[in-house]
Design a protein around this motif. Structure first.
Motif, PDB file in Angstrom:
ATOM      1  N   THR A  17       0.824  -1.199   0.000  1.00 54.55           N
ATOM      2  CA  THR A  17       0.000   0.000   0.000  1.00 54.55           C
ATOM      3  C   THR A  17       0.861   1.253   0.000  1.00 54.55           C
ATOM      4  OG1 THR A  17      -0.101   0.276   2.404  1.00 54.55           O
ATOM      5  CG2 THR A  17      -1.689  -1.234   1.420  1.00 54.55           C
ATOM      6  N   ASN A  31       0.169   5.754   0.443  1.00 62.12           N
ATOM      7  CA  ASN A  31      -0.730   6.904   0.562  1.00 62.12           C
ATOM      8  C   ASN A  31      -0.115   8.113  -0.134  1.00 62.12           C
ATOM      9  OD1 ASN A  31      -2.841   5.800   2.036  1.00 62.12           O
ATOM     10  ND2 ASN A  31      -1.914   6.272   4.005  1.00 62.12           N
ATOM     11  N   SER A  91      -9.644   4.936   2.920  1.00 60.60           N
ATOM     12  CA  SER A  91      -9.099   4.619   1.599  1.00 60.60           C
ATOM     13  C   SER A  91      -8.492   3.218   1.583  1.00 60.60           C
ATOM     14  CB  SER A  91      -8.053   5.661   1.184  1.00 60.60           C
ATOM     15  OG  SER A  91      -6.944   5.655   2.059  1.00 60.60           O
ATOM     16  N   SER A  92      -7.798   2.840   2.652  1.00 57.24           N
ATOM     17  CA  SER A  92      -7.137   1.529   2.658  1.00 57.24           C
ATOM     18  C   SER A  92      -8.143   0.390   2.743  1.00 57.24           C
ATOM     19  CB  SER A  92      -6.142   1.452   3.817  1.00 57.24           C
ATOM     20  OG  SER A  92      -6.800   1.579   5.059  1.00 57.24           O
ATOM     21  N   SER A  95     -16.730   4.853   0.942  1.00 51.85           N
ATOM     22  CA  SER A  95     -15.733   5.142  -0.093  1.00 51.85           C
ATOM     23  C   SER A  95     -15.792   4.152  -1.251  1.00 51.85           C
ATOM     24  CB  SER A  95     -14.329   5.130   0.531  1.00 51.85           C
ATOM     25  OG  SER A  95     -14.235   6.094   1.555  1.00 51.85           O
ATOM     26  N   LEU A 130     -12.628  -3.931  -2.031  1.00 55.59           N
ATOM     27  CA  LEU A 130     -12.894  -4.065  -3.465  1.00 55.59           C
ATOM     28  C   LEU A 130     -11.996  -5.133  -4.095  1.00 55.59           C
ATOM     29  CD1 LEU A 130     -13.342  -0.300  -4.354  1.00 55.59           C
ATOM     30  CD2 LEU A 130     -15.080  -2.073  -4.634  1.00 55.59           C
ATOM     31  N   CYS A 131     -10.742  -5.203  -3.647  1.00 54.50           N
ATOM     32  CA  CYS A 131      -9.844  -6.249  -4.158  1.00 54.50           C
ATOM     33  C   CYS A 131     -10.356  -7.638  -3.779  1.00 54.50           C
ATOM     34  CB  CYS A 131      -8.435  -6.041  -3.598  1.00 54.50           C
ATOM     35  SG  CYS A 131      -7.558  -4.605  -4.246  1.00 54.50           S
ATOM     36  N   SER A 135     -11.428   0.389   2.084  1.00 54.86           N
ATOM     37  CA  SER A 135     -12.317   0.301   0.921  1.00 54.86           C
ATOM     38  C   SER A 135     -11.582  -0.314  -0.272  1.00 54.86           C
ATOM     39  CB  SER A 135     -12.874   1.678   0.558  1.00 54.86           C
ATOM     40  OG  SER A 135     -11.845   2.600   0.277  1.00 54.86           O
ATOM     41  N   SER A 136     -10.313   0.064  -0.458  1.00 56.38           N
ATOM     42  CA  SER A 136      -9.524  -0.516  -1.552  1.00 56.38           C
ATOM     43  C   SER A 136      -9.364  -2.018  -1.359  1.00 56.38           C
ATOM     44  CB  SER A 136      -8.146   0.152  -1.620  1.00 56.38           C
ATOM     45  OG  SER A 136      -8.249   1.528  -1.858  1.00 56.38           O
TER      46      SER A 136
END
Length: 262
Positions: free
Chosen positions: A24, A26, A39-40, A82, A46-47, A42-43
């Motif tokens: 990761t 930022n 942000s972390s 997000s 999704l992955c 939610s990313s």
């Protein structure tokens, strides 16, 4: 990350069949009240759902995003919002069809064009990790003497926001988001133990905004997350004079992050 995987393992049992390498980065300071956890997580959610889609090709798009939001919430409340672009609602509200506490949904009602192109310019006052993380700040509300009234106020403000978003009343919008931001910080300052997320320059910036808005009559407003840093929210049409004012008057900020929100 380990805690997150532990929480979601019941809903994604297939993860036990894999090993993962997570890399990761930022583009903004982490743990400083700029939603790095949102942000972390939610990313990552999704992955994970991309993996699930590979395993279950028939999985439809609506389920994909709802489950991604549900999983992200188990890592960070903010993260569940997000997942989607644009305006998003998390938490049940009687006036918003489809709203619930388990996952977020795209805002389902009419939005005035002025709110479809807004700027969020972030003034970094303090780029160091917070001493009180958001999750611990939430726990301070458990026995807070004003918590019940705060929740009632938030629900009433959502009803006001629905009307504001429909009519395009930008001034009422600004007043409401500023009130919400200050109420959030007032709650931590009156908790037991009490805590201050704001720094001296946070207040300095807020007073500068009041002064500039009064003198210029420009629609510029602030909001605060759980930290010292200030978000400037304004219509894209006001961008020119605002950025000039930032460069001339807010030179003491450690960093300025200019982003376009749509």
């Amino acid at each position: 990350m380990l805690e997150f995987f532990h929480r979601i393992s019941f809903y994604c049992s297939y993860l036990k069949n894999f090993n993962f390498v997570i890399e990761t980065i930022n583009t903004f300071p982490h743990s400083s009240g700029l939603a790095s956890s949102a942000s972390s997580m939610s990313s990552l959610a999704l992955c994970i759902m991309e993996i699930e889609k590979k395993l279950v090709p028939s999985l439809n798009e609506d389920f994909f995003f709802k489950k991604a939001s549900f999983l992200a919430r188990l890592g960070s409340g903010s993260a569940c919002r997000s997942i989607y672009p644009g305006l998003v609602v998390w938490g049940f509200h009687k006036s918003i069809s489809g709203s619930n506490n388990f996952y977020s949904i795209p805002y389902p009602y009419k939005v005035h064009p002025i709110f479809t192109q807004m700027e969020d310019t972030i003034l970094v006052i303090d780029d160091k990790p917070k001493k009180l993380l958001s999750s611990k700040g939430h726990k301070l509300m458990n026995n807070h003497p004003y918590a019940r009234d705060r929740y009632k106020s938030a629900n009433k403000n959502m009803d006001k926001m629905i009307s504001i978003l429909k009519t395009g009343d930008i001034r009422s919008f600004g007043e409401l988001i500023e009130h919400e931001a200050l109420t959030l910080h007032a709650m931590t300052m009156t908790s037991s133990p009490y805590f201050f997320w704001m720094k001296p320059n946070t207040l300095h910036v807020i007073y500068k905004i009041f002064e500039f808005r009064h003198q210029s009559k420009i629609n510029i407003f602030f909001t605060l997350d759980a930290g010292a840093n200030v978000h400037l929210i304004y219509p894209i049409q006001e961008r020119g004079p605002i950025l000039k004012w930032i460069d001339n008057d807010l030179f003491f900020c450690k960093k300025i992050i200019k982003s376009f929100c749509k």
